[in-house]
Each structure stands twice: as C-alpha cells, then as structure tokens.
Design a protein around this motif. Structure first.
Motif, PDB file in Angstrom:
ATOM      1  N   UNK A   1       3.311  19.000   3.066  1.00 51.48           N
ATOM      2  CA  UNK A   1       3.434  17.799   1.747  1.00 51.48           C
ATOM      3  C   UNK A   1       4.836  17.891   1.321  1.00 51.48           C
ATOM      4  N   UNK A   2       5.106  18.876   0.882  1.00 52.64           N
ATOM      5  CA  UNK A   2       6.780  19.256   0.437  1.00 52.64           C
ATOM      6  C   UNK A   2       7.623  18.436   1.301  1.00 52.64           C
ATOM      7  N   UNK A   3       7.906  18.600   2.518  1.00 53.71           N
ATOM      8  CA  UNK A   3       8.553  17.966   3.319  1.00 53.71           C
ATOM      9  C   UNK A   3       8.414  16.487   3.652  1.00 53.71           C
ATOM     10  N   UNK A   4       7.045  16.255   3.649  1.00 52.51           N
ATOM     11  CA  UNK A   4       6.785  14.792   3.938  1.00 52.51           C
ATOM     12  C   UNK A   4       7.051  13.714   2.755  1.00 52.51           C
ATOM     13  N   UNK A   5       7.204  14.265   1.469  1.00 48.96           N
ATOM     14  CA  UNK A   5       7.663  13.647   0.296  1.00 48.96           C
ATOM     15  C   UNK A   5       8.782  13.399   0.516  1.00 48.96           C
ATOM     16  N   UNK A   6       9.789  14.627   0.831  1.00 50.55           N
ATOM     17  CA  UNK A   6      11.282  14.667   0.964  1.00 50.55           C
ATOM     18  C   UNK A   6      11.608  13.524   1.896  1.00 50.55           C
ATOM     19  N   UNK A   7      11.150  13.658   3.206  1.00 51.43           N
ATOM     20  CA  UNK A   7      11.330  12.871   4.178  1.00 51.43           C
ATOM     21  C   UNK A   7      11.212  11.195   3.922  1.00 51.43           C
ATOM     22  N   UNK A   8      10.017  11.115   3.310  1.00 49.67           N
ATOM     23  CA  UNK A   8       9.424   9.764   2.992  1.00 49.67           C
ATOM     24  C   UNK A   8      10.585   9.060   2.209  1.00 49.67           C
ATOM     25  N   UNK A   9      10.998   9.829   1.308  1.00 51.90           N
ATOM     26  CA  UNK A   9      11.991   9.208   0.438  1.00 51.90           C
ATOM     27  C   UNK A   9      13.316   8.594   1.279  1.00 51.90           C
ATOM     28  N   UNK A  10      13.607   9.579   2.176  1.00 51.64           N
ATOM     29  CA  UNK A  10      14.646   9.153   3.192  1.00 51.64           C
ATOM     30  C   UNK A  10      14.644   8.175   3.932  1.00 51.64           C
ATOM     31  N   UNK A  11      13.531   7.863   4.542  1.00 51.97           N
ATOM     32  CA  UNK A  11      13.107   7.026   5.254  1.00 51.97           C
ATOM     33  C   UNK A  11      12.485   5.458   4.872  1.00 51.97           C
ATOM     34  N   UNK A  12      12.589   5.758   3.403  1.00 48.32           N
ATOM     35  CA  UNK A  12      11.932   4.576   2.563  1.00 48.32           C
ATOM     36  C   UNK A  12      10.697   4.208   2.654  1.00 48.32           C
ATOM     37  N   UNK A  13       9.620   5.442   2.754  1.00 49.21           N
ATOM     38  CA  UNK A  13       8.232   5.054   2.424  1.00 49.21           C
ATOM     39  C   UNK A  13       7.829   4.903   1.206  1.00 49.21           C
ATOM     40  N   UNK A  14       6.994   3.988   0.746  1.00 46.61           N
ATOM     41  CA  UNK A  14       6.304   3.969  -0.531  1.00 46.61           C
ATOM     42  C   UNK A  14       5.156   5.030  -0.556  1.00 46.61           C
ATOM     43  N   UNK A  15       5.473   6.097  -1.147  1.00 54.06           N
ATOM     44  CA  UNK A  15       4.146   6.990  -1.082  1.00 54.06           C
ATOM     45  C   UNK A  15       3.648   7.149  -2.816  1.00 54.06           C
ATOM     46  N   UNK A  16       2.315   6.976  -2.652  1.00 57.32           N
ATOM     47  CA  UNK A  16       1.780   7.019  -4.201  1.00 57.32           C
ATOM     48  C   UNK A  16       1.471   8.554  -4.611  1.00 57.32           C
ATOM     49  N   UNK A  17       1.242   8.528  -5.880  1.00 53.37           N
ATOM     50  CA  UNK A  17       1.021   9.849  -6.343  1.00 53.37           C
ATOM     51  C   UNK A  17       0.012  10.667  -5.550  1.00 53.37           C
ATOM     52  N   UNK A  18       0.240  11.717  -4.916  1.00 55.37           N
ATOM     53  CA  UNK A  18      -0.374  12.639  -4.249  1.00 55.37           C
ATOM     54  C   UNK A  18      -1.738  13.217  -5.151  1.00 55.37           C
ATOM     55  N   UNK A  19      -2.964  13.136  -4.350  1.00 55.40           N
ATOM     56  CA  UNK A  19      -3.996  13.712  -4.910  1.00 55.40           C
ATOM     57  C   UNK A  19      -4.413  15.068  -4.504  1.00 55.40           C
TER      58      UNK A  19
END
Lengths: 380, 384
Positions: free
Chosen positions: A177-195
């Motif tokens: 999850x750590x890197x998913x969130x970081x990379x999502x920011x880089x590639x511009x994905x909209x990620x909701x609050x993780x549950x």
C-alpha cells in the motif's frame, strides 16, 4: 534423588547436541518455512516444490548435485533461528529461505553474520533484502508490487475512483500500500481514503466495503491475501455493489477457498507472477509433477517461487563453479558475484528473464490476469 | 551427604539451585572452549536463560501467591519493547555496557509499571476470574503494540496507533517501531554469561523474598486467604508485591530474549507463550523453583531435539509433555516413585507414611509440595 536424575538427563540432552558435521559430495541447500501451524500451507508448498526441483537437478547427473534439508519454523522467529542453527550444524552451504517475512528478518541477520547466501522464495518485505548483500529474493518486493499495480491501473485505465481495503496488521499489505499510494500520486490516480482491517476482525468486512461504496469507488484495490478478499467479494455481492476488484499475488488462491462461490470472483483482476493453468511447457510439467507428489493439489505461487529458488541456485552454482567442498562463505561470495553480474538471467515459472541487482531484489515483469469462467486469463 | 543432612533444609535446597546454575554455566563454557559447541545449542542458550527467569518469576505468582496468571508473556513483552526501544535509539549513542544495563533496568521498570497497572484493579479478583483478566490484559497489550507506529525525522518524533502513513514522516525519517513488524534491525547482543548472571540475580531475589516476612505473608495468603486477612495482613499489599516483582523479572527476561534476535514483534508474546511458561511452572511443581528451572530447560530444548520427527514433531512433543506431567504429578505414580526411592534407601517404615501422604487428594499433594512449613516437607524434598 530426582534432582540428581534431572541433572544427569539434562546433561545427556546437552551432550546429544554436541555433534560434528559430516563431509559430503553434494551441495547442501537448507530450506526453512512453516510446514505446521496456521501458515503451514506456505511452507509445505515451498518444501514440495523445492523437493521436485532438487530431484530434477539431480536427475540431470551433472557436476552439480543438491541435497535439500527443510526445517519447520511454525512462522515464529525464535523457532526459525533454531531451525537455521540446526541446518548449519548439518552442513548447510546455501539457504533457500525463509518462506515468511518476520522469521526471515531474524534468520537473515544470522545469515548476514555468517555470510551465508540467502535466496528467499517468498519473504517479500523490502527490509529482508536491506539486511545485507547476501540476501536475495525470488518474489517481488512488496513495494514493487504496489508500484506495478498503480502503473498498471493507470496505463490500462481500469478505474477513476479507487478504493483500497488493506490489512493494517500485515507488513505484506502495508508494504504494498505504501508505494501504491506514492505511485498513484505520481501517475495521477484518484485514490480514496484506505480502509483498514486486522487479522482479528477480518471475518466481517462489510463496513469497509460499504465505505468504498459510499465514496463512489469504481475499482477496489486489494493488497491482501485471498481469504479476507473472499469476504470482501461476498460483502460487495450482498449489497449489490457493482465494482471491479484488483488484487496482487496474495489474491492467487481465491478460486480454492472452501465454501466460497467462485462465480463471485468473475472479473477480478490480479497481478501475479505465476498461473497454474498457463499452457507453457515448464508450467504444465511442474503442475503435473506437483499434483503427482501431493495427491492432486494445484501448486500455488509459493510453490512456484520455491521451484525457482532451486533452479536459480542450480544455474548460479553451475556458472560460479561452486563445489560441494566449499565453505558457505566462499559459496556466498561466488554466487553473489554471478547473481549480480548483470548478464545472469533465469527463465523460471514465475517470470522470464529474471535478473538480480546488488540490492537483492528480482526484476521480472508482472503479468496481469483476469478471472473468466473460473480460470485465469491473461489480461492483455 | 551426612553434612548436608545437618544443614537447614532451605539452605541446602538453595545451595543446590545456585550450584546448579553455576555448574550449568561451567559445563557450557567447557563445551564451548573445547570446540564442541554446535550452532543449535549455542542458539538455544539465551532463550533457555530467558525462559528460566520467566519460570522462576511466574512461580512467585502461581506457586507462592497461589494465583493463576495467564498473562505473564505480556510483562515480557512490555519489558522487551521498553528495553529494546531505548537500546536501539538512545542506547546506540551510549557505551555498550551502559546501554545494556539501562535497557535491562528500563525493561524491568516498564514491566513493573504495567504490572501495577494490571495488578491494582485485577488483584481484587482471584481464581478463574484473575486468570481470565490477566489473559485479556496480555492480549490488549499485544494488540496495542502491534498497532504502534513510532517514527523519527528532522522535525522530531512522530507517533500513531493507526498506520505508517499517518505519521507523515519526512523523506529523511526513520521508522523506530513499525506496528506489526515491531522493532527491526536490533544490534544483536547474546551473551550467555550475562544470561546466567540475570538468572542468579532473579534467584537471589525470589529466594530471599520467599524466606522473608513478606514471603511468609504471601504463602499464608495462598494457604488460607480468610485466615491471613484475620491475622491483619494487608492482602492487597502482599499480592501486589508478588505480582509486580514477578512482572519486573519477566520484563528483564524480555529484554534478554529480545536482544538475542535482530527483530522484535509483539505477536510472539501471545497467550501461547504465557501458557508455555505456566506449563514449565506446573511441570516443575508449583512452588518448586528448581523444578521450574529444569522444566524450562527441558521444554525449550525438547521441540528442537525432536526435529528428527519432522512434521510429527509437535505431536510427539505433546505426548512427551503428557507423560512427563503424569509421571511428575499423578498421585499413583508419585506414590510408586516414593516407594521405589525408599526401597533403594531401605527405609521401609518411613515409606509407608509417605504412601499415605501421596494417596491424599491431589490438591493436598500440591500444597504440601510447595509449603516449606508442613510436616510432609521431608518426604517431598527427598523425592526431588
């Protein structure tokens, strides 16, 4: 009286530990993993697959002959270190383990101190290879999976609003999850609050799914193992929530959950390095042998990783000219040089052209799969 | 032998205990100096020391205070985390010896504090209720520690009970405690001599406490709580004294244990570990410190000895455990053993008395075993 007896017995116990290792003409590979207890399936899978691979290597009748010694660690760091010491006494020269991450961190520190080469099939935490330059992985490092997942989702345009449900008590899950969130920011994905959930409250995950539904997620990323994932699929179905799911290699096994309606898994996407139903020659042969050995079980990804560990060691030992009489530390130096040489690559069950760099992380292409008609199909 | 008999019973058994620990240390030194030490044995030494301290300290609660505690691993955990957190942070800047001593003291203090926290409300209960509450408090601590994230960066120390992201660490930050992953990258320190010294300190404290005024008050509470209260003893005070002392030593054992591995996770200290330590105490005989030590050694080493049985290892271990428990504690077998011993010694008349004792109910047997003051003491001592 009993005291005297106790002391004698304790002495006898201690004496039985004092043994000397015997010489051999085969290269001794150690394996450590949980073959009993709640995590038993992982260790057993790896052990079975490593045994198959060692038989294959020995059947080649080449210069390299392996002997596999596999010890149980019940997924406990203390037992794992004991197992490591046992293997050392038995003359282990290379460690093909350990299977799970936390024990691998404890054993890895010992292996670093001994300069014993350690090629783990499935301990996927970044911390494992950070321990020292003798530590190598066959599986993806957790952060790499998160990275690859975010890239894949963004490139294929799989979702616009991405929900995440993860296991906060599991280093595997948080690592991805750590890197998913970081990379999502880089590639511009909209990620909701993780549950989040933990092992202790993983039996009912309706709340987490509801939260994703309320937030309007059209794709849910599941960096978790398949058992809780099956709960999530069921919860989504119960509330008529039509959403796509994207998993990582822990999702492999979803079709074999007992009492789970596999039709719910239709359309689930996952990034996994190994697919038991794929039709290439090596996989078919391996699955055949594995079924024969275990009475019909389908090998999972752990098994494939275990097989690749032995095959990688075989190729590396051949190229490095490792012989049975070398000390573990010399074997380690020779293998390290080969593995990180840059032109060493292995075509294994879990990836074509696997290569390693000095960090110890493997580089191989993840394969996107989608479940259709109860089978994995390549996504692209 | 003749000389020994003249010595006071307590002195003799105490000397035996200390002597045993020192002989144990000496034997290991000889084995190691002559180059016969295997990696396996070497790796087991520190866990064995830690479990011996755990068993001795739990004996104080279970054997002498007579209360069932199922949360002893929690104190080990509290001590381990406090001690190791200091050792890996501040301790890294201090000289090694100082860092170690402070870690042990801090570990003991943290466990003692947790002992007071749990003990004050809990010791109003007794019996099964106490057992359940100690079990629960152990699980609470395990879960809290599993969710604890502490990180440090240039702006200071960050803390969270949620996840790693909510710390908001700067890129230069470093995780100190990583939730379920615990404390990674511990600079290992495993020294058997230090382990043995800690055992001796624990022994000295517990043995002295047992033979002191407070110790007699503690055993009096075990034997008859109402009578003890009637004589004007401050029950809560003495219960807490035993409980917290046990916690402090469990904490020290925790630091010793954790220093032996490069990684420390809270999951290790679950109720399974508590019960394992309890089994050591029960197998060695409640209130019998020496027996508990032997049991701790046996139960730590045995699963490793049985590796030859591969997947039947734990199955055989359980069977051996049942057999040992029966051999040690079943009334009929106790009687048979005593008969055998007296036959060897040719003391037939005395043996008859002992058989009578042994045929008494199981609980009476347990009580007499641990009670120094009863008339059966001699027979019990003999069979040890």
């Amino acid at each position: 009286m009993k005291k005297v007896l106790s002391i004698v017995l304790t002495g006898a116990l201690a004496a039985s530990f004092v043994m000397s290792a015997s010489a051999a003409e085969v290269i001794k590979i150690g394996g450590i993993g949980p073959t009993t207890g709640p995590a038993g399936i992982y260790g057993s899978s790896v052990q079975n697959a490593m045994e198959i691979a060692v038989e294959e290597v020995n059947a080649l009748d080449g210069d390299i002959q392996f002997e596999l010694m596999f010890e149980d660690d019940t997924h406990d760091a203390e037992t794992s270190v004991n197992a490591y010491n046992t293997l050392k006494d038995k003359g282990m020269q290379i460690l093909g383990g350990t299977v799970t991450t936390v024990p691998c961190l404890a054993v890895g520190a010992e292996a670093v101190a001994d300069n014993m080469l350690c090629l783990t099939p499935s301990a996927s935490s970044q911390d494992v290879i950070d321990l020292g330059d003798n530590m190598f992985q066959v599986c993806f490092t957790d952060p790499n999976q998160g990275l690859a997942s975010a890239d894949y989702i963004s490139q294929q345009g799989l979702g616009t609003k991405i929900g995440v449900i993860y296991n906060s008590a599991d280093p595997y899950s948080t690592g991805i999850l750590n890197t998913f969130l970081a990379e999502a920011e880089v590639v511009g994905l909209e990620v909701l609050e993780p549950q989040a959930f933990t092992d202790d409250n993983s039996t009912d995950l309706t709340t987490q799914v509801q939260a994703c539904k309320d937030a309007g997620a059209d794709l849910i990323f599941l960096p978790i193992y398949y058992t809780p994932a099956s709960q999530i699929l069921k919860a989504a179905d119960d509330m008529d929530y039509d959403v796509k799911f994207f998993g990582v290699d822990g999702m492999d096994g979803i079709l074999s959950v007992e009492g789970f309606d596999t039709s719910l898994a239709e359309g689930v996407m996952l990034l996994t390095p190994f697919v038991a139903t794929s039709t290439d020659e090596a996989t078919v042969a391996f699955v055949e042998k594995y079924k024969e050995k275990t009475g019909g079980q389908i090998p999972n990804q752990f098994a494939a990783d275990g097989y690749d560990v032995v095959m990688t060691l075989y190729k590396a030992c051949t190229e490095a000219g490792v012989t049975a009489d070398m000390a573990p530390s010399d074997v380690c130096e020779a293998l390290k040089a080969v593995l990180t040489s840059g032109d060493f690559s292995v075509d294994g069950l879990t990836g074509e052209g696997m290569t390693w760099d000095a960090s110890g992380a493997v580089s191989k292409a993840p394969r996107g799969m989608v479940i259709e008609n109860g089978e994995y199909q390549p996504m692209d | 032998m003749a000389n020994n008999k003249k010595m006071k019973k307590t002195t003799r058994s105490n000397l035996l205990m200390f002597g045993f620990v020192i002989v144990f240390w000496a034997v290991i030194q000889v084995v190691s100096l002559t180059g016969h030490m295997t990696s396996k044995l070497n790796g087991l030494l520190i866990p064995v020391c830690a479990y011996i301290i755990m068993a001795i300290s739990l004996n104080l609660v279970v054997g002498f205070l007579g209360e069932l505690s199922l949360g002893h691993a929690a104190f080990m955990s509290a001590g381990a985390f406090a001690g190791i957190f200091f050792y890996t942070t501040v301790g890294a800047t201090l000289p090694k010896a100082a860092a170690l001593v402070i870690s042990f003291i801090l570990g003991g203090a943290a466990a003692g504090l947790f002992g007071i926290l749990v003990g004050v409300p809990v010791l109003r209960l007794s019996g099964d209720y106490l057992a359940i509450v100690t079990l629960a408090s152990g699980e609470i601590l395990k879960n809290v520690l599993s969710a604890l994230y502490i990180g440090k960066d240039s702006t200071g120390i960050h803390f969270s009970l949620k996840d790693q992201f909510s710390l908001g660490l700067k890129p230069d930050g470093k995780m100190l405690i990583k939730g379920a992953m615990g404390i990674p990258g511990i600079q290992k320190f495993s020294n058997f001599t230090v382990g043995v010294i800690l055992i001796l300190i624990t022994l000295a404290f517990i043995v002295n406490l047992k033979n002191s005024r407070a110790g007699r008050a503690i055993t009096a509470i075990r034997d008859d709580e109402i009578a003890a209260r009637a004589t004007g003893l401050n029950l809560t005070h003495y219960k807490l004294l035993a409980f917290v002392s046990a916690a402090v030593f469990a904490g020290i054992a925790g630091v010793l244990y954790a220093l032996n591995y490069s990684t420390l996770v809270a999951d290790k200290f679950d109720y399974n570990l508590s019960i394992n330590v309890l089994v050591m105490v029960v197998l060695g005989g409640m209130g019998n410190i020496f027996g508990g030590m032997i049991a701790a050694i046996l139960l730590t080493i045995l699963p490793e000895m049985l590796r030859g049985f591969s997947q039947y290892r734990m199955f055989i271990y359980s069977i051996v455990l049942i057999v040992m428990m029966l051999f040690n504690q079943a009334p009929a077998l106790v009687a048979w053993r005593q008969r055998l011993v007296s036959k060897v010694k040719g003391e037939d008349r005395k043996a008859e008395e002992k058989v009578e004792t042994a045929d008494a109910s199981y609980f009476e047997e347990m009580k007499s075993k641990s009670n120094e003051k009863t008339g059966n003491e001699e027979s019990v001592k003999e069979e040890k």
